[in-house]
Design a protein around this motif. Structure first.
Motif, PDB file in Angstrom:
ATOM      1  N   ALA A 283       0.808  -1.222   0.000  1.00  0.00           N
ATOM      2  CA  ALA A 283       0.000   0.000   0.000  1.00  0.00           C
ATOM      3  C   ALA A 283       0.840   1.270   0.000  1.00  0.00           C
ATOM      4  CB  ALA A 283      -0.945   0.009   1.191  1.00  0.00           C
ATOM      5  N   SER A 284       2.166   1.137   0.095  1.00  0.00           N
ATOM      6  CA  SER A 284       3.027   2.317  -0.027  1.00  0.00           C
ATOM      7  C   SER A 284       2.820   3.027  -1.361  1.00  0.00           C
ATOM      8  CB  SER A 284       4.502   1.904   0.109  1.00  0.00           C
ATOM      9  OG  SER A 284       4.748   1.252   1.332  1.00  0.00           O
ATOM     10  N   TYR A 285       2.342   2.282  -2.370  1.00  0.00           N
ATOM     11  CA  TYR A 285       2.158   2.924  -3.680  1.00  0.00           C
ATOM     12  C   TYR A 285       1.031   3.950  -3.685  1.00  0.00           C
ATOM     13  CZ  TYR A 285      -1.166  -1.021  -4.354  1.00  0.00           C
ATOM     14  OH  TYR A 285      -2.168  -1.951  -4.216  1.00  0.00           O
ATOM     15  N   TYR A 286       0.283   4.066  -2.574  1.00  0.00           N
ATOM     16  CA  TYR A 286      -0.754   5.103  -2.503  1.00  0.00           C
ATOM     17  C   TYR A 286      -0.170   6.512  -2.526  1.00  0.00           C
ATOM     18  CZ  TYR A 286      -4.757   2.027  -1.626  1.00  0.00           C
ATOM     19  OH  TYR A 286      -5.761   1.113  -1.748  1.00  0.00           O
ATOM     20  N   VAL A 287       1.122   6.665  -2.315  1.00  0.00           N
ATOM     21  CA  VAL A 287       1.704   8.010  -2.383  1.00  0.00           C
ATOM     22  C   VAL A 287       1.865   8.489  -3.820  1.00  0.00           C
ATOM     23  CG1 VAL A 287       2.897   7.671  -0.185  1.00  0.00           C
ATOM     24  CG2 VAL A 287       4.130   7.243  -2.323  1.00  0.00           C
ATOM     25  N   LEU A 288       1.751   7.597  -4.796  1.00  0.00           N
ATOM     26  CA  LEU A 288       1.932   7.973  -6.203  1.00  0.00           C
ATOM     27  C   LEU A 288       1.004   9.104  -6.623  1.00  0.00           C
ATOM     28  CD1 LEU A 288       2.345   4.726  -8.371  1.00  0.00           C
ATOM     29  CD2 LEU A 288       3.730   6.801  -8.546  1.00  0.00           C
ATOM     30  N   GLY A 289      -0.313   8.892  -6.457  1.00  0.00           N
ATOM     31  CA  GLY A 289      -1.284   9.895  -6.896  1.00  0.00           C
ATOM     32  C   GLY A 289      -1.104  11.237  -6.217  1.00  0.00           C
ATOM     33  N   PRO A 290      -1.008  11.275  -4.880  1.00  0.00           N
ATOM     34  CA  PRO A 290      -0.832  12.561  -4.199  1.00  0.00           C
ATOM     35  C   PRO A 290       0.448  13.297  -4.588  1.00  0.00           C
ATOM     36  CG  PRO A 290      -1.623  10.930  -2.652  1.00  0.00           C
ATOM     37  CD  PRO A 290      -1.309  10.190  -3.913  1.00  0.00           C
ATOM     38  N   LEU A 291       1.559  12.565  -4.754  1.00  0.00           N
ATOM     39  CA  LEU A 291       2.817  13.233  -5.110  1.00  0.00           C
ATOM     40  C   LEU A 291       2.758  13.819  -6.517  1.00  0.00           C
ATOM     41  CD1 LEU A 291       5.496  10.784  -3.625  1.00  0.00           C
ATOM     42  CD2 LEU A 291       4.858  13.057  -2.779  1.00  0.00           C
ATOM     43  N   VAL A 292       2.174  13.084  -7.450  1.00  0.00           N
ATOM     44  CA  VAL A 292       2.041  13.606  -8.817  1.00  0.00           C
ATOM     45  C   VAL A 292       1.138  14.834  -8.820  1.00  0.00           C
ATOM     46  CG1 VAL A 292       1.038  13.120 -11.083  1.00  0.00           C
ATOM     47  CG2 VAL A 292       2.532  11.437  -9.996  1.00  0.00           C
ATOM     48  N   SER A 293       0.059  14.784  -8.046  1.00  0.00           N
ATOM     49  CA  SER A 293      -0.859  15.914  -7.994  1.00  0.00           C
ATOM     50  C   SER A 293      -0.196  17.155  -7.406  1.00  0.00           C
ATOM     51  CB  SER A 293      -2.090  15.548  -7.167  1.00  0.00           C
ATOM     52  OG  SER A 293      -2.960  16.649  -7.025  1.00  0.00           O
ATOM     53  N   ARG A 294       0.564  16.978  -6.334  1.00  0.00           N
ATOM     54  CA  ARG A 294       1.139  18.132  -5.637  1.00  0.00           C
ATOM     55  C   ARG A 294       2.453  18.614  -6.230  1.00  0.00           C
ATOM     56  NH1 ARG A 294       2.638  18.249   0.824  1.00  0.00           N
ATOM     57  NH2 ARG A 294       3.949  20.119   0.811  1.00  0.00           N
ATOM     58  N   LEU A 295       3.334  17.649  -6.584  1.00  0.00           N
ATOM     59  CA  LEU A 295       4.688  18.017  -7.017  1.00  0.00           C
ATOM     60  C   LEU A 295       4.917  17.870  -8.516  1.00  0.00           C
ATOM     61  CD1 LEU A 295       6.722  16.209  -4.196  1.00  0.00           C
ATOM     62  CD2 LEU A 295       5.943  18.588  -4.238  1.00  0.00           C
ATOM     63  N   GLY A 296       4.017  17.131  -9.188  1.00  0.00           N
ATOM     64  CA  GLY A 296       4.226  16.878 -10.604  1.00  0.00           C
ATOM     65  C   GLY A 296       5.218  15.763 -10.861  1.00  0.00           C
ATOM     66  N   ARG A 297       5.630  15.053  -9.818  1.00  0.00           N
ATOM     67  CA  ARG A 297       6.571  13.953 -10.016  1.00  0.00           C
ATOM     68  C   ARG A 297       6.516  12.998  -8.830  1.00  0.00           C
ATOM     69  NH1 ARG A 297      12.660  16.356  -9.435  1.00  0.00           N
ATOM     70  NH2 ARG A 297      13.033  14.320 -10.376  1.00  0.00           N
ATOM     71  N   ALA A 298       6.881  11.758  -9.092  1.00  0.00           N
ATOM     72  CA  ALA A 298       6.964  10.749  -8.035  1.00  0.00           C
ATOM     73  C   ALA A 298       7.886   9.642  -8.508  1.00  0.00           C
ATOM     74  CB  ALA A 298       5.581  10.185  -7.711  1.00  0.00           C
ATOM     75  N   ARG A 299       8.585   9.058  -7.560  1.00  0.00           N
ATOM     76  CA  ARG A 299       9.435   7.889  -7.836  1.00  0.00           C
ATOM     77  C   ARG A 299       9.190   6.887  -6.709  1.00  0.00           C
ATOM     78  NH1 ARG A 299      15.014   5.944  -7.232  1.00  0.00           N
ATOM     79  NH2 ARG A 299      15.612   4.913  -9.193  1.00  0.00           N
ATOM     80  N   VAL A 300       8.480   5.816  -7.045  1.00  0.00           N
ATOM     81  CA  VAL A 300       8.043   4.851  -6.038  1.00  0.00           C
ATOM     82  C   VAL A 300       8.471   3.461  -6.478  1.00  0.00           C
ATOM     83  CG1 VAL A 300       6.053   3.872  -4.838  1.00  0.00           C
ATOM     84  CG2 VAL A 300       6.081   6.307  -5.429  1.00  0.00           C
ATOM     85  N   SER A 301       9.104   2.737  -5.579  1.00  0.00           N
ATOM     86  CA  SER A 301       9.566   1.388  -5.897  1.00  0.00           C
ATOM     87  C   SER A 301       8.403   0.487  -6.255  1.00  0.00           C
ATOM     88  CB  SER A 301      10.333   0.816  -4.704  1.00  0.00           C
ATOM     89  OG  SER A 301      10.640  -0.550  -4.927  1.00  0.00           O
ATOM     90  N   LEU A 302       8.626  -0.391  -7.232  1.00  0.00           N
ATOM     91  CA  LEU A 302       7.651  -1.435  -7.500  1.00  0.00           C
ATOM     92  C   LEU A 302       7.577  -2.354  -6.286  1.00  0.00           C
ATOM     93  CD1 LEU A 302       8.513  -2.370 -11.172  1.00  0.00           C
ATOM     94  CD2 LEU A 302       6.288  -1.592 -10.387  1.00  0.00           C
ATOM     95  N   PRO A 303       6.378  -2.733  -5.859  1.00  0.00           N
ATOM     96  CA  PRO A 303       6.272  -3.550  -4.647  1.00  0.00           C
ATOM     97  C   PRO A 303       6.638  -5.003  -4.853  1.00  0.00           C
ATOM     98  CG  PRO A 303       4.106  -3.077  -5.535  1.00  0.00           C
ATOM     99  CD  PRO A 303       5.077  -2.281  -6.360  1.00  0.00           C
ATOM    100  N   GLY A 304       6.654  -5.496  -6.107  1.00  0.00           N
ATOM    101  CA  GLY A 304       6.953  -6.903  -6.329  1.00  0.00           C
ATOM    102  C   GLY A 304       5.764  -7.773  -6.000  1.00  0.00           C
TER     103      GLY A 304
END
Length: 420
Positions: free
Chosen positions: A93-114
């Protein structure tokens, strides 16, 4: 490493307080990254996954303080954009930061969970949702790298081959709340946790309609605000204790629940012979002696939840007659079967089905948990088994159940935690 020791045969009786929904708390915590400010989130469950999400937020520059089931999250100041593998591997569920970071900062780098113990659970629908919003997404060296000059609304069909995705629906919804124009998510997940996240976002000032249906409409807004919010009760925790009451022929009251979130689970319990009384924010569950067999087919909400499949299998192991359980969502969610068989259960796996031939009793044995809900099923089986059951690798159950042995002990179970 801890294990749970259980001596079965005790009839559960009393009141159990249900905590906040883990599967709503995690995306709501991630959603605080959408805007700078201080959030106060009530009814936070004190489980391992929540503390892992706190670590993720702190890595991104937020300050998190959790006291007495309330989280104070301060997202002011610099916020990073990378969630490293060391944290994401602990919890998908760490990947839930993807949407908020893209919305706020315009970028995100999140590890694939495997992968994980219950199947591959790909992130393809998360990526599709972002790309449909004009976000550039690349998979580089095991990371999802997302970047957007501007998030642009679009009409998105988000249903996958196994049906709607709760995670992808939530991530896309969070990415779209400040987009340019309108976003329509067709094939959206309808789970109560999706609705709770939408309500949280609306409290912040987002314009979202249709949450809880297969079509969600989001009109982008320029400004969101930090808020105070209370998370819904955990329907899966409630269902787990309900099954525990029935299998022990007990009489328990689930307090702090939303009964309609449990409709499919309660109907199946009634089919097994249990008596269910709904009264406001409480549910009384009474066992009625021998358990009747019933068939179960897992499906997305409002159908029978996959997260209750293992617990019901434990229940049906001592039912009169033959039951068939069909898992339609995850391809590898029967890892609890061999462990239940160690306790004397008569189970046969046939593709996506398990044939359960009920027996008069189970016998205690040393067993090993393989995932969160499987561990709950083994504990439930131990509550009714003769003799001693030892459940090892209970860090799995700690991911989603707060102080499970203490709650069960207060209901009359003979259970305790020991260090291996």
């Amino acid at each position: 490493m801890d294990k749970l020791v259980i001596y079965g045969g005790k009839r559960l009786k009393g009141i159990v307080e249900i905590n906040g929904a883990k599967n709503a708390a995690l995306p709501i915590m991630a959603g605080t990254l959408l805007v700078e400010g201080e959030f106060i989130i009530h009814n936070i469950p004190l489980v391992r996954d929540v503390f892992t999400m706190s670590e993720v937020l702190e890595t991104l520059g937020a300050k998190v303080k959790i006291e007495d089931h309330t989280a104070i999250i301060d997202t002011r100041g610099a916020v990073g954009y990378e969630a490293p593998y060391e944290l994401v591997k602990k919890m998908r569920a760490s990947y839930y930061v993807l949407g908020p970071l893209v919305s706020r900062l315009g970028r995100a780098r999140v590890s694939l969970p495997g992968g994980c113990a219950i199947g591959a659970r790909p992130v393809d629908l998360h990526i599709k949702g972002l790309r449909e919003l004009s976000v550039k997404v690349n998979l580089i060296h095991g990371y999802i790298e997302a970047e957007a000059e501007r998030v642009i609304g679009n009409e998105i069909f988000l249903e996958g081959v196994k049906g709607p995705s709760v995670g992808a629906t939530i991530n896309t919804m969070m990415a779209a709340v400040r987009c340019s124009g309108k976003t329509i998510i067709d094939g959206a997940a309808m789970e109560p946790e999706v609705v709770d996240v939408a309500n949280f976002l609306r409290t912040m000032g987002a314009e979202i309609n249709g949450a809880g249906t297969r079509r969600i409409e989001i009109t982008g807004v320029k400004k969101l605000n930090p808020v105070e919010y209370t998370i819904i009760p955990d329907r899966i925790e409630a269902g787990t204790y309900a099954v525990s009451g029935v299998i022990t022929n007990g009489d328990i009251v689930l307090r702090n629940v939303i009964p309609e979130h449990l409709d499919a689970v309660l109907k199946k319990l009634e089919e097994t012979g249990a008596v269910i009384e709904r009264r406001g924010r409480e549910i009384r569950v009474k066992g009625q002696g021998r358990i009747r067999s019933t068939d179960i087919r897992v499906s997305p909400y409002p159908g029978f939840p996959t997260d209750m499949q293992a617990q019901f299998m434990a229940l049906l192991c001592i039912a009169d007659g033959v039951s068939v359980i069909t898992e339609t969502i995850f391809e590898n969610r029967f890892m609890h079967v061999p462990e239940l068989m160690r306790m004397g259960a008569d189970l046969t796996i046939d593709g996506q089905n398990v044939v359960v031939r009920g027996k008069p009793s189970l016998s205690g044995a040393p067993v090993m948990a393989s995932d969160l809900r499987a561990s709950a099923a083994l504990v439930i089986a131990g509550l009714v088994a003769t003799g001693k059951t030892e459940v090892s690798r209970v860090y799995h159950i700690d991911r989603g159940y707060e102080k499970v042995e203490e709650k069960l002990k207060r209901l009359g179970a003979e259970i305790w935690r020991v260090r291996e």
